[in-house]
Motif scaffolding. Sequence first.
Motif, PDB file in Angstrom:
ATOM      1  N   PHE A   4     -38.344  41.156   5.026  1.00  0.00           N
ATOM      2  CA  PHE A   4     -39.041  40.842   3.855  1.00  0.00           C
ATOM      3  C   PHE A   4     -39.576  39.210   3.577  1.00  0.00           C
ATOM      4  CE2 PHE A   4     -37.339  45.052   2.468  1.00  0.00           C
ATOM      5  CZ  PHE A   4     -38.329  45.668   2.606  1.00  0.00           C
ATOM      6  N   GLY A   5     -39.237  38.505   4.588  1.00  0.00           N
ATOM      7  CA  GLY A   5     -39.982  37.270   4.719  1.00  0.00           C
ATOM      8  C   GLY A   5     -39.242  36.175   4.161  1.00  0.00           C
ATOM      9  N   HIS A   6     -38.100  36.326   3.595  1.00  0.00           N
ATOM     10  CA  HIS A   6     -37.523  34.906   2.711  1.00  0.00           C
ATOM     11  C   HIS A   6     -36.949  34.142   3.860  1.00  0.00           C
ATOM     12  CE1 HIS A   6     -34.933  32.562   0.400  1.00  0.00           C
ATOM     13  NE2 HIS A   6     -35.517  33.362  -0.696  1.00  0.00           N
ATOM     14  N   PRO A   7     -37.330  32.871   3.717  1.00  0.00           N
ATOM     15  CA  PRO A   7     -37.217  31.922   4.741  1.00  0.00           C
ATOM     16  C   PRO A   7     -35.732  31.295   4.938  1.00  0.00           C
ATOM     17  CG  PRO A   7     -38.458  30.947   3.260  1.00  0.00           C
ATOM     18  CD  PRO A   7     -38.214  32.282   2.707  1.00  0.00           C
ATOM     19  N   ASP A   8     -35.107  31.497   3.608  1.00  0.00           N
ATOM     20  CA  ASP A   8     -33.982  30.506   3.276  1.00  0.00           C
ATOM     21  C   ASP A   8     -32.696  31.398   3.041  1.00  0.00           C
ATOM     22  OD1 ASP A   8     -32.012  28.301   3.572  1.00  0.00           O
ATOM     23  OD2 ASP A   8     -33.153  27.451   1.701  1.00  0.00           O
ATOM     24  N   VAL A   9     -31.904  32.034   3.983  1.00  0.00           N
ATOM     25  CA  VAL A   9     -30.948  32.900   3.596  1.00  0.00           C
ATOM     26  C   VAL A   9     -29.714  32.944   4.672  1.00  0.00           C
ATOM     27  CG1 VAL A   9     -32.050  34.930   4.566  1.00  0.00           C
ATOM     28  CG2 VAL A   9     -30.261  35.172   3.192  1.00  0.00           C
ATOM     29  N   ARG A  10     -28.383  32.752   4.325  1.00  0.00           N
ATOM     30  CA  ARG A  10     -27.306  32.410   5.208  1.00  0.00           C
ATOM     31  C   ARG A  10     -26.276  33.420   4.757  1.00  0.00           C
ATOM     32  NH1 ARG A  10     -27.456  26.013   5.762  1.00  0.00           N
ATOM     33  NH2 ARG A  10     -28.577  26.519   3.914  1.00  0.00           N
ATOM     34  N   VAL A  11     -25.485  33.639   5.802  1.00  0.00           N
ATOM     35  CA  VAL A  11     -24.196  34.461   5.550  1.00  0.00           C
ATOM     36  C   VAL A  11     -22.903  33.435   5.308  1.00  0.00           C
ATOM     37  CG1 VAL A  11     -22.752  36.274   6.524  1.00  0.00           C
ATOM     38  CG2 VAL A  11     -25.032  36.493   6.376  1.00  0.00           C
ATOM     39  N   LEU A  12     -22.389  33.741   4.282  1.00  0.00           N
ATOM     40  CA  LEU A  12     -21.036  33.014   4.268  1.00  0.00           C
ATOM     41  C   LEU A  12     -20.056  33.217   5.343  1.00  0.00           C
ATOM     42  CD1 LEU A  12     -19.271  30.778   2.644  1.00  0.00           C
ATOM     43  CD2 LEU A  12     -18.416  32.534   1.421  1.00  0.00           C
ATOM     44  N   ASN A  13     -19.537  32.347   6.314  1.00  0.00           N
ATOM     45  CA  ASN A  13     -18.707  32.600   7.224  1.00  0.00           C
ATOM     46  C   ASN A  13     -17.413  33.072   6.646  1.00  0.00           C
ATOM     47  OD1 ASN A  13     -17.848  33.043  10.094  1.00  0.00           O
ATOM     48  ND2 ASN A  13     -18.301  30.815  10.389  1.00  0.00           N
ATOM     49  N   GLY A  14     -16.771  34.237   7.193  1.00  0.00           N
ATOM     50  CA  GLY A  14     -15.767  34.567   6.492  1.00  0.00           C
ATOM     51  C   GLY A  14     -15.568  35.220   5.255  1.00  0.00           C
ATOM     52  N   GLY A  15     -16.768  35.218   4.464  1.00  0.00           N
ATOM     53  CA  GLY A  15     -16.884  35.953   3.173  1.00  0.00           C
ATOM     54  C   GLY A  15     -15.784  35.333   2.156  1.00  0.00           C
ATOM     55  N   VAL A  37     -27.425  32.474  -0.496  1.00  0.00           N
ATOM     56  CA  VAL A  37     -26.005  32.488   0.403  1.00  0.00           C
ATOM     57  C   VAL A  37     -25.317  33.901   0.079  1.00  0.00           C
ATOM     58  CG1 VAL A  37     -23.445  31.625   0.675  1.00  0.00           C
ATOM     59  CG2 VAL A  37     -25.431  29.999   0.363  1.00  0.00           C
ATOM     60  N   VAL A  38     -25.042  34.771   1.250  1.00  0.00           N
ATOM     61  CA  VAL A  38     -24.833  36.048   1.072  1.00  0.00           C
ATOM     62  C   VAL A  38     -23.252  36.310   1.734  1.00  0.00           C
ATOM     63  CG1 VAL A  38     -25.385  38.535   1.529  1.00  0.00           C
ATOM     64  CG2 VAL A  38     -27.237  36.805   1.583  1.00  0.00           C
ATOM     65  N   LYS A  96     -32.144  27.766  17.364  1.00  0.00           N
ATOM     66  CA  LYS A  96     -32.477  28.039  16.102  1.00  0.00           C
ATOM     67  C   LYS A  96     -31.292  27.703  15.079  1.00  0.00           C
ATOM     68  CE  LYS A  96     -35.623  31.748  16.938  1.00  0.00           C
ATOM     69  NZ  LYS A  96     -35.889  33.533  16.627  1.00  0.00           N
ATOM     70  N   ALA A  97     -31.490  27.395  13.599  1.00  0.00           N
ATOM     71  CA  ALA A  97     -30.613  27.195  12.873  1.00  0.00           C
ATOM     72  C   ALA A  97     -29.602  28.223  12.506  1.00  0.00           C
ATOM     73  CB  ALA A  97     -31.075  26.803  11.475  1.00  0.00           C
ATOM     74  N   SER A  98     -28.362  28.211  12.391  1.00  0.00           N
ATOM     75  CA  SER A  98     -27.561  29.307  12.450  1.00  0.00           C
ATOM     76  C   SER A  98     -27.552  30.047  11.248  1.00  0.00           C
ATOM     77  CB  SER A  98     -26.151  28.589  12.467  1.00  0.00           C
ATOM     78  OG  SER A  98     -25.250  29.753  12.126  1.00  0.00           O
ATOM     79  N   ALA A  99     -27.598  31.366  11.171  1.00  0.00           N
ATOM     80  CA  ALA A  99     -27.427  32.290  10.006  1.00  0.00           C
ATOM     81  C   ALA A  99     -26.116  32.125   9.192  1.00  0.00           C
ATOM     82  CB  ALA A  99     -27.708  33.549  10.469  1.00  0.00           C
ATOM     83  N   LEU A 100     -25.237  31.435   9.628  1.00  0.00           N
ATOM     84  CA  LEU A 100     -23.972  31.241   9.121  1.00  0.00           C
ATOM     85  C   LEU A 100     -23.699  30.046   8.355  1.00  0.00           C
ATOM     86  CD1 LEU A 100     -21.613  32.597  12.010  1.00  0.00           C
ATOM     87  CD2 LEU A 100     -22.154  33.695   9.751  1.00  0.00           C
ATOM     88  N   ILE A 101     -22.999  29.940   7.153  1.00  0.00           N
ATOM     89  CA  ILE A 101     -22.618  28.755   6.376  1.00  0.00           C
ATOM     90  C   ILE A 101     -21.274  28.732   6.200  1.00  0.00           C
ATOM     91  CG2 ILE A 101     -23.340  29.883   4.447  1.00  0.00           C
ATOM     92  CD1 ILE A 101     -24.498  26.829   3.468  1.00  0.00           C
ATOM     93  N   SER A 102     -20.504  27.641   6.412  1.00  0.00           N
ATOM     94  CA  SER A 102     -19.072  27.552   6.137  1.00  0.00           C
ATOM     95  C   SER A 102     -18.794  27.289   4.545  1.00  0.00           C
ATOM     96  CB  SER A 102     -18.515  26.313   6.867  1.00  0.00           C
ATOM     97  OG  SER A 102     -18.945  25.008   6.233  1.00  0.00           O
ATOM     98  N   PRO A 103     -17.626  27.647   4.206  1.00  0.00           N
ATOM     99  CA  PRO A 103     -17.304  27.550   2.780  1.00  0.00           C
ATOM    100  C   PRO A 103     -17.786  26.000   2.202  1.00  0.00           C
ATOM    101  CG  PRO A 103     -15.533  28.935   3.754  1.00  0.00           C
ATOM    102  CD  PRO A 103     -16.499  28.569   4.962  1.00  0.00           C
ATOM    103  N   ASP A 104     -17.224  25.156   3.057  1.00  0.00           N
ATOM    104  CA  ASP A 104     -17.532  23.684   2.765  1.00  0.00           C
ATOM    105  C   ASP A 104     -19.004  23.415   2.642  1.00  0.00           C
ATOM    106  OD1 ASP A 104     -14.891  22.994   2.785  1.00  0.00           O
ATOM    107  OD2 ASP A 104     -14.711  22.211   4.673  1.00  0.00           O
TER     108      ASP A 104
END
Length: 225
Positions: free
Chosen positions: A178-189, A158-159, A67-75
């Motif tokens: 609630f069904g949003h298909p495209d949401v990720r968490v910024l790795n390290g905030g 991006v959260v 599965k696609a990662s739920a994390l996204i890097s700053p870059d």
Amino acid sequence: MFTAIATAATSVSPGRTASSFTRGVRRIGGGAWAQTASRLLTRALLSPGPRGLSRRCFAAAATAPGKASALISPDEAEALLEKGGAGVKIIDASWHMPNSGRNGREEHIRGPRLPGAVFFDIDEASDKSSSLPHMMPSSSEFAAYVGGLGIGSADTLVVYDTQGIFSAPRVWWMFRRFGHPDVRVLNGGLPAWEAASKPIESAAVAAGDSRRSGGSFEPRPVQGR
């Protein structure tokens, strides 16, 4: 006491309502026992903190094979912002424990924050009919709240939070629930974003900022997320 509370806690799963908590608490006992158990169950299972239910769900989803990662890097997040324009929404989901002396909304208003970020108030986006803190709102309540933030169903989200990865997974989980298909968490905030020398906003947020209007979110609840 704690053994009994833990036993009741095992029956609670994602998407359950306050009534599920009540039924579990009744097995422990009434009066002060019930009140104590309710508070502990809520903090242990629904808190956005490290031991919270949403944190555990997030950790599993972020590392699920295939599965696609739920994390996204700053870059990656910076590149997404540059490419996606208005279709990319940055969400500050900062939340702090009551005894921390910190207030996520006030810190967001003062800055620093990610460019164009809106503030998601976990306590505000909750079931107001429940006596328990930050319980999940209904679909219509959630849609009205995020729409008021200018967030739509087609947006890429991006959260992040100001502590690294603390409360952001809770908001990630709510959007997924609630069904949003495209949401990720910024790795390290925010700390990782600043450490990477990415652009930030430091000026105070003005009341009535236009970035917080015009959203249209259509909830599609997904059971078991």
